[in-house]
Design a protein around this motif. Structure first.
Motif, PDB file in Angstrom:
ATOM      1  N   THR A  90      34.538  51.863  31.780  1.00 34.19           N
ATOM      2  CA  THR A  90      33.632  51.373  32.817  1.00 34.19           C
ATOM      3  C   THR A  90      32.473  50.582  32.208  1.00 34.19           C
ATOM      4  O   THR A  90      32.113  49.502  32.697  1.00 34.19           O
ATOM      5  CB  THR A  90      33.080  52.559  33.637  1.00 34.19           C
ATOM      6  OG1 THR A  90      34.157  53.289  34.217  1.00 34.19           O
ATOM      7  CG2 THR A  90      32.159  52.068  34.753  1.00 34.19           C
ATOM      8  N   ASN A  93      33.861  47.309  30.648  1.00 36.69           N
ATOM      9  CA  ASN A  93      34.401  46.473  31.706  1.00 36.69           C
ATOM     10  C   ASN A  93      33.292  45.789  32.494  1.00 36.69           C
ATOM     11  O   ASN A  93      33.333  44.580  32.746  1.00 36.69           O
ATOM     12  CB  ASN A  93      35.261  47.325  32.644  1.00 36.69           C
ATOM     13  CG  ASN A  93      35.768  46.550  33.836  1.00 36.69           C
ATOM     14  OD1 ASN A  93      36.471  45.574  33.694  1.00 36.69           O
ATOM     15  ND2 ASN A  93      35.396  46.996  35.027  1.00 36.69           N
ATOM     16  N   TYR A  94      32.279  46.553  32.878  1.00 31.57           N
ATOM     17  CA  TYR A  94      31.165  45.979  33.635  1.00 31.57           C
ATOM     18  C   TYR A  94      30.351  45.012  32.777  1.00 31.57           C
ATOM     19  O   TYR A  94      29.892  43.967  33.264  1.00 31.57           O
ATOM     20  CB  TYR A  94      30.263  47.086  34.181  1.00 31.57           C
ATOM     21  CG  TYR A  94      30.662  47.533  35.565  1.00 31.57           C
ATOM     22  CD1 TYR A  94      30.061  47.001  36.692  1.00 31.57           C
ATOM     23  CD2 TYR A  94      31.667  48.481  35.751  1.00 31.57           C
ATOM     24  CE1 TYR A  94      30.428  47.400  37.962  1.00 31.57           C
ATOM     25  CE2 TYR A  94      32.050  48.886  37.008  1.00 31.57           C
ATOM     26  CZ  TYR A  94      31.425  48.342  38.116  1.00 31.57           C
ATOM     27  OH  TYR A  94      31.810  48.736  39.381  1.00 31.57           O
ATOM     28  N   THR A  97      32.280  41.796  32.600  1.00 31.20           N
ATOM     29  CA  THR A  97      32.253  41.084  33.888  1.00 31.20           C
ATOM     30  C   THR A  97      30.887  40.466  34.160  1.00 31.20           C
ATOM     31  O   THR A  97      30.788  39.310  34.589  1.00 31.20           O
ATOM     32  CB  THR A  97      32.624  42.048  35.029  1.00 31.20           C
ATOM     33  OG1 THR A  97      33.896  42.643  34.760  1.00 31.20           O
ATOM     34  CG2 THR A  97      32.689  41.308  36.358  1.00 31.20           C
ATOM     35  N   TRP A  98      29.812  41.220  33.908  1.00 34.48           N
ATOM     36  CA  TRP A  98      28.472  40.702  34.159  1.00 34.48           C
ATOM     37  C   TRP A  98      28.127  39.548  33.220  1.00 34.48           C
ATOM     38  O   TRP A  98      27.522  38.559  33.638  1.00 34.48           O
ATOM     39  CB  TRP A  98      27.438  41.816  34.019  1.00 34.48           C
ATOM     40  CG  TRP A  98      27.276  42.657  35.243  1.00 34.48           C
ATOM     41  CD1 TRP A  98      27.585  43.967  35.399  1.00 34.48           C
ATOM     42  CD2 TRP A  98      26.750  42.240  36.516  1.00 34.48           C
ATOM     43  NE1 TRP A  98      27.310  44.395  36.672  1.00 34.48           N
ATOM     44  CE2 TRP A  98      26.782  43.349  37.386  1.00 34.48           C
ATOM     45  CE3 TRP A  98      26.267  41.019  37.003  1.00 34.48           C
ATOM     46  CZ2 TRP A  98      26.349  43.284  38.698  1.00 34.48           C
ATOM     47  CZ3 TRP A  98      25.826  40.959  38.322  1.00 34.48           C
ATOM     48  CH2 TRP A  98      25.879  42.082  39.151  1.00 34.48           C
ATOM     49  N   CYS A 136      21.860  43.282  32.651  1.00 29.87           N
ATOM     50  CA  CYS A 136      23.296  43.554  32.811  1.00 29.87           C
ATOM     51  C   CYS A 136      23.696  44.801  32.032  1.00 29.87           C
ATOM     52  O   CYS A 136      24.487  45.628  32.517  1.00 29.87           O
ATOM     53  CB  CYS A 136      24.113  42.354  32.323  1.00 29.87           C
ATOM     54  SG  CYS A 136      23.893  40.863  33.311  1.00 29.87           S
ATOM     55  N   SER A 140      25.172  48.261  33.735  1.00 34.26           N
ATOM     56  CA  SER A 140      26.446  48.813  33.280  1.00 34.26           C
ATOM     57  C   SER A 140      26.271  50.226  32.744  1.00 34.26           C
ATOM     58  O   SER A 140      27.100  51.112  32.992  1.00 34.26           O
ATOM     59  CB  SER A 140      27.048  47.908  32.198  1.00 34.26           C
ATOM     60  OG  SER A 140      27.223  46.592  32.667  1.00 34.26           O
ATOM     61  N   ALA A 189      33.185  46.701  41.404  1.00 34.48           N
ATOM     62  CA  ALA A 189      33.197  45.513  40.547  1.00 34.48           C
ATOM     63  C   ALA A 189      33.374  44.238  41.360  1.00 34.48           C
ATOM     64  O   ALA A 189      33.229  43.138  40.824  1.00 34.48           O
ATOM     65  CB  ALA A 189      34.309  45.623  39.507  1.00 34.48           C
ATOM     66  N   TYR A 247      41.691  42.695  37.727  1.00 36.25           N
ATOM     67  CA  TYR A 247      41.293  43.788  38.609  1.00 36.25           C
ATOM     68  C   TYR A 247      42.457  44.258  39.486  1.00 36.25           C
ATOM     69  O   TYR A 247      42.520  45.427  39.860  1.00 36.25           O
ATOM     70  CB  TYR A 247      40.096  43.373  39.466  1.00 36.25           C
ATOM     71  CG  TYR A 247      38.812  43.606  38.737  1.00 36.25           C
ATOM     72  CD1 TYR A 247      38.338  44.896  38.500  1.00 36.25           C
ATOM     73  CD2 TYR A 247      38.070  42.549  38.228  1.00 36.25           C
ATOM     74  CE1 TYR A 247      37.168  45.126  37.801  1.00 36.25           C
ATOM     75  CE2 TYR A 247      36.891  42.767  37.522  1.00 36.25           C
ATOM     76  CZ  TYR A 247      36.454  44.055  37.316  1.00 36.25           C
ATOM     77  OH  TYR A 247      35.306  44.282  36.609  1.00 36.25           O
TER      78      TYR A 247
END
Length: 308
Positions: A90, A93-94, A97-98, A136, A140, A189, A247
């Motif tokens: 998590t 991944n975040y 993505t951010w 970010c 996260s 997400a 995703y």
């Protein structure tokens, strides 16, 4: 002894992992060396370096999860160890993505032309880019912390369905009380995913307005501004495609307990998922002038050395 499917799966994800690591390490090293030489770093290089580091960590979590799944399946009988992997997934991944979202917004602000006061104010992103990236990281980390304190009912649910004799009986088990929190974090997400999508449509609007201003003249269609718009749109399109595929694969793996061949579903999801941090990094190298030229010089140098 691994089955044929397991061997094929390990070979595929290992190759994807190697390609992804090489691409992201290359991005990080080139920008880091350039930072040392010039004693400063541009905003785009700062974002790319942060993105590369986050994806290196994400790839490590994905490959670890894949190898454990086929080589040490008993590992997942320990729900606490499984929760640790979920938390690290998590977080990385975040972050990935951010940071990728920041990169797409940066493209928009530097290339698009809008006269709105809010847009003009946002164009000063260079001054606060490090604070944005730290924000970010904070978001996260907070989400990962929430996940760490949330009970994981996925393990209990699997223990119950394992006692069911067939797939039909599985659907009669109430899943509301065994809802995996990781599923919710997957769905959350969508928030950072919508920002690049909005940036993409705003870039299209900016390009349309720019072409309208030059009245579709031959010189106008080939001017630097139009070409910059098109290059940014191509980069954003590839990112959005890989992101939504990623995703989709993650959700497939998360909801694997609804499928009869759950292991094959997870394998497929894992293979597709690793394509995102690996493939998009290669696209960034191709689209970025400095990264591309550095690679060309490296090839030229190696060719010269081999000929000597």
């Amino acid at each position: 002894m691994l089955s044929t499917e397991d061997n094929i799966f390990v070979i595929i994800i290992t190759r994807e992992f190697i390609i992804g690591m090489l691409g992201n390490v290359y991005i990080g090293l080139v920008n880091w060396i350039d930072w040392i030489k010039k004693k400063k770093i541009s905003s785009i290089d700062y974002i790319l370096t942060s993105l590369a580091i986050s994806r290196i960590c994400l790839l490590c979590v994905l490959i670890l999860n894949g190898i454990i799944m086929v080589c040490y399946p008993d590992f997942y009988e320990n729900d606490k160890l499984q929760a640790v992997i979920n938390i690290f997934w998590t977080l990385t991944n975040y972050l990935s993505t951010w940071f990728a979202t920041c990169l797409n917004v940066f493209y928009l602000l530097k290339i698009a032309n809008f006269s709105h006061l809010l847009f003009l104010w946002l164009k000063r992103i260079d001054r606060v880019i490090h604070w944005i990236l730290l924000g970010c990281l904070a978001i996260s980390s907070l989400i990962s912390l929430i996940l760490a304190t949330t009970p994981n009912y996925d393990y209990e649910f699997h223990k119950i369905i394992n006692h069911k004799r067939n797939c039909t009986e599985m659907f009669h088990v109430s899943k509301s009380q065994y809802f995996n929190p990781l599923t919710l974090f997957n769905l959350l997400a969508i928030v950072p995913c919508t920002v690049p999508l909005i940036s993409f449509f705003l870039l299209i609007m900016s390009l349309w307005r720019h072409i309208k201003q030059v009245k579709l003249s031959v010189a106008g269609c080939g001017d630097p501004s139009t070409e910059a718009h098109v290059r940014a749109m191509k980069t954003m399109t590839s990112f959005l495609f890989l992101l939504f595929v990623y995703y989709g694969a993650s959700l497939l793996a998360t909801f694997n307990y609804l499928m009869k061949e759950s292991k094959l579903a997870v394998m497929l999801g894992e293979i597709i998922a690793i394509l995102y941090p690996s493939g998009h990094s290669l696209i960034l190298i191709i689209r970025n002038y400095k990264l591309r030229q550095t690679y060309i010089r490296m090839l030229s140098y190696e060719t010269t050395v081999c000929m000597m």
